[in-house]
Design an enzyme around this catalytic site. Sequence first.
Site, mmCIF file in Angstrom:
data_model
loop_
_atom_site.group_PDB
_atom_site.id
_atom_site.type_symbol
_atom_site.label_atom_id
_atom_site.label_comp_id
_atom_site.label_asym_id
_atom_site.label_seq_id
_atom_site.Cartn_x
_atom_site.Cartn_y
_atom_site.Cartn_z
ATOM 1 N N PHE A 11 0.826 -1.206 0.000
ATOM 2 C CA PHE A 11 0.000 0.000 0.000
ATOM 3 C C PHE A 11 0.870 1.270 0.000
ATOM 4 O O PHE A 11 0.782 2.101 -0.910
ATOM 5 C CB PHE A 11 -0.940 -0.090 1.208
ATOM 6 C CG PHE A 11 -1.487 1.203 1.695
ATOM 7 C CD1 PHE A 11 -2.206 2.035 0.841
ATOM 8 C CD2 PHE A 11 -1.299 1.589 3.011
ATOM 9 C CE1 PHE A 11 -2.726 3.235 1.304
ATOM 10 C CE2 PHE A 11 -1.817 2.783 3.484
ATOM 11 C CZ PHE A 11 -2.530 3.614 2.625
ATOM 12 N N ILE A 12 1.764 1.411 0.975
ATOM 13 C CA ILE A 12 2.576 2.636 1.059
ATOM 14 C C ILE A 12 3.658 2.631 -0.029
ATOM 15 O O ILE A 12 3.881 3.643 -0.699
ATOM 16 C CB ILE A 12 3.202 2.796 2.467
ATOM 17 C CG1 ILE A 12 2.094 2.862 3.525
ATOM 18 C CG2 ILE A 12 4.094 4.039 2.534
ATOM 19 C CD1 ILE A 12 2.578 2.896 4.964
ATOM 20 N N ASP A 31 9.312 -7.184 -4.119
ATOM 21 C CA ASP A 31 8.159 -7.501 -3.264
ATOM 22 C C ASP A 31 7.822 -8.972 -3.487
ATOM 23 O O ASP A 31 7.816 -9.438 -4.629
ATOM 24 C CB ASP A 31 6.966 -6.615 -3.660
ATOM 25 C CG ASP A 31 5.916 -6.531 -2.570
ATOM 26 O OD1 ASP A 31 5.606 -5.418 -2.136
ATOM 27 O OD2 ASP A 31 5.402 -7.594 -2.148
ATOM 28 N N GLY A 36 1.622 -7.497 -0.158
ATOM 29 C CA GLY A 36 1.475 -6.526 -1.251
ATOM 30 C C GLY A 36 0.654 -7.155 -2.367
ATOM 31 O O GLY A 36 0.323 -8.340 -2.299
ATOM 32 N N TYR A 149 5.388 -7.963 17.161
ATOM 33 C CA TYR A 149 5.525 -6.978 16.083
ATOM 34 C C TYR A 149 6.349 -5.787 16.571
ATOM 35 O O TYR A 149 7.336 -5.393 15.939
ATOM 36 C CB TYR A 149 4.133 -6.535 15.626
ATOM 37 C CG TYR A 149 4.116 -5.539 14.504
ATOM 38 C CD1 TYR A 149 4.931 -5.690 13.390
ATOM 39 C CD2 TYR A 149 3.259 -4.439 14.548
ATOM 40 C CE1 TYR A 149 4.894 -4.764 12.351
ATOM 41 C CE2 TYR A 149 3.212 -3.523 13.510
ATOM 42 C CZ TYR A 149 4.035 -3.689 12.419
ATOM 43 O OH TYR A 149 3.997 -2.778 11.396
#
Length: 321
Positions: A11-12, A31, A36, A149
Amino acid sequence: MRILITGGAGFIGSHLSDSYIDRGDEVFVIDDLSTGSFRNIAHLKEHPRFHYTIDSVNNQPVLAELVDQCDVIFHLAAAVGVKLIVESPVRTIETNVHGTEVVLSLASKKKKKVLVASTSEVYGLSAEVPFREDGNLVMGATTKGRWSYACSKAIDEFLALAYWREKKLPTVVVRLFNTVGPRQTGQYGMVIPTFVKQALSGQQITVYGDGKQSRCFGYVGDVVGALVELMDHEAAVGQVYNIGSNEEVTILELAKRVKELTKSDSEITFVPYDEAYEEGFEDMPRRVPDISKINSLVGFSPSMSLDGILGSVISFHAELP
Ligand code: UDP
């Protein structure tokens, strides 16, 4: 410039790719499409200054070649989304820790500047709101999956800063607060695309907990602008920056806003955290960035209001096939 973006189909990352292509630069994306999506970069596929490699950053020979070709690196490849993290902790820890080790060690060999994307999640349970970059990070117990995380990202930060101090590799660390906008998927639990999809399809809008927890949602265009500015700025090297909006909203208010803006008949319903995530799940009651550090360096301030952001996300989802 030649820009390498790990996680560039995310996304970013895909918005960052757009921004550099528009600026006239050459973009290389790597990627593995784990979170993604090719759809995010499909419009750039035929562009002569855009190149993509579908592979993991852990594939060292492939990454080494890309590092060689580029001038600077944005390391955005990571396991994202609280839902994914709770469901696949091994993957989270391995992707976030090992991937960053590989990127930094290859970048160091070729002396290529790296911006490492960390997260507001590292502030954890800290009550020192708004969060400042030099504030304490407060983690929960290791038996609670969510904190893997934050810990894995905190290790990434330590490593990036250590490469600067010890090996003079120019690195910049950014802590991204809740970032939203078109192309973000609700598949990994993110609240805004989830609420918008629920509202548009007439499903119940699922507020977790009592909905009193708050967040600040930053527009992806603003966040990407800040990333580009920081990469260009010499004084950012060896530093940590919060990036995000400081317009705070509770999740219940957010659900009501989405319902109103979509003119939806969906009912707002409350789901206990244990059911939504896992037993004993701990949420952050408030998450607000202090953005004065990045503001004084590059004049950053969010340009989009929450309603503007929601409008853009609603149009994006309404137009999806
Ligand atoms: N949330 C919610 N309903 C959903 C998804 C998320 O109420 O369907 C809540 C979640 O518990 C958290 C907030 O919205 O308090 C933001 O969640 P998100 O996963 O987008 O980001 P986080 O801030 O947790 O990283």
